[in-house]
Design a protein around this motif. Sequence first.
Motif, PDB file in Angstrom:
ATOM      1  N   THR A   1       9.500  -3.440   3.291  1.00 58.03           N
ATOM      2  CA  THR A   1      10.897  -3.840   3.110  1.00 58.03           C
ATOM      3  C   THR A   1      11.576  -3.040   2.011  1.00 58.03           C
TER       4      THR A   1
ATOM      5  N   ASP B   1       6.852  -6.421  -3.352  1.00 53.53           N
ATOM      6  CA  ASP B   1       6.046  -5.970  -2.221  1.00 53.53           C
ATOM      7  C   ASP B   1       4.638  -5.574  -2.657  1.00 53.53           C
TER       8      ASP B   1
ATOM      9  N   GLN C   1       3.584  -3.632   3.717  1.00 56.20           N
ATOM     10  CA  GLN C   1       4.846  -4.152   3.198  1.00 56.20           C
ATOM     11  C   GLN C   1       5.816  -2.984   3.038  1.00 56.20           C
TER      12      GLN C   1
END
Length: 514
Positions: free
Chosen positions: A475, A440, A473
């Motif tokens: 996740t 990420d 980002q």
Amino acid sequence: MRIPFSLGTLLLACLALNASAAEPTIHIRTPVTPPTWALLERQLLDTNAAACRRFFSRYFDERGFLLCVERWGGDDGPDDAPENVGGWAQLHALGAADDILTLYRKAWEGHLRQYTLAKTVEVPFARDGMYYKEFPVMFDWQHNGEGLRLFNLQGLSDYQNIRYGHRVRRYAGFYMNEDPGAPNYDPRHKIIRSMINGSRGPLMRQATGLDWAGDPIDIENRFDLGHGERNYAEMVAHFKDYNDVVGDHPLNLIATTLPLNAYMLTGNKKYRSWLIDYVDAWVDRMKRNGDIIPSNIGLDGTIGGETDGKWYGGTYGWGFTVIVPQTGDLAHRNRQHWGFVGMMNAYFLTGDDKYLDAWRKQTIRVNAQKKMIDGKPMWPRMFGDDGWYNWVPQPYSYNQLEIYYLSMKPKDRQFLENDAWLKFLDGNNDSYPEQALRRDLAEVRRRSTAMNSDTTTPDTRLADDPAKYNPAQVTALRQLMVAGLDPGRRASVWHTRLRYFDPTRRRAGIPDDC
């Protein structure tokens, strides 16, 4: 009973509402060397925040208006504007700097004003503004959901915002017939009366390519459309078969997140009751349709009532296959599985497994159609006049991770054997945290670098163009910090296993390091 965590997220703490108020306090006074993954989490939060600031200064003005050509439509429209700050609400809720909340709130407020002022000339229902009462005048819930993904997470950090509270109630009211100008719901048949609906009510006629594509505009040498259309004629042709919208559709289940927000914020039981009644009606329809969710419900409440009795009919239905105008290829656009958000919302409020089981049964029914083609097992994704079609080499498994996450039943783990995150949670993928965090970090840098190469100007930029440069980002952070699902583009609340709160700064997110 009022739910105390009115922040649009599933908290384990909610399970302890009846526990004693006198909870133990754990004092941690011995400093230790932080592991690499912990340092990477901090680095990713900070790197995200710095990149988001640069992104905002490039693509938004001081009012929070997106610097683009405002348009109405499914190719590019109002819903795309707030998607450019997708992930920012989660970043702040995890512990990113305070100005991330300030920036995404400005983007939300700015786009509401921007698209209220923006008007169509030829599309009839948006001539007085693409937004009315700070909500889309009428559109489908694939696009409405995408546009509300930020708003439905704003409560994670900003639930005491007065305007947020007003909107939560108003938005839910559009679907509970509390606004006479938005008669979207039929309480007798328990249907939302059209797939296209909003603050000016439902569209009670066949939709046209113009309704979907928006006003005419020159494309050549100016815009690069996401679907590949080369001119306005192809934009209209893209949507020429998007006609059958009258009656209810599973996409409308996404709208249940609005009363869920209102119930969590206010504790008023009317919101809970409406949500459960509406979702229960869909569960009953699935039972009556052989455990398959129908993609059209008529105005009289019958399955397929507006599509000649075909349960699979309608735009974005089981049989919705169209031709891509610029290539002549077939495109299969079945969106019924997006409606599982409604099942999740009802399960969250009740804990009743029937909402998950309805989808389990559909998965079994679809996968039972498996057949061998050229010596390989294949499974269908579509159903039309001639039966099942669009055969692919993977079983039907939409929403399987969400079902397993909510139930934690081993049988729901099927189709998830190769999920790297779940393997890590099982203790079989120790390298996953550092790999995911570094991945990420690299993506934040890649997008920031790509943004520096963007040569578009505000008059050659559509609302969805900057999204590919949005650096946020989250996740790895959501998986490793809070064990959370991806809310995605379906306007879901954020289901997590825990939350962080900074008692000193009185805000969501992990506290600063000591």
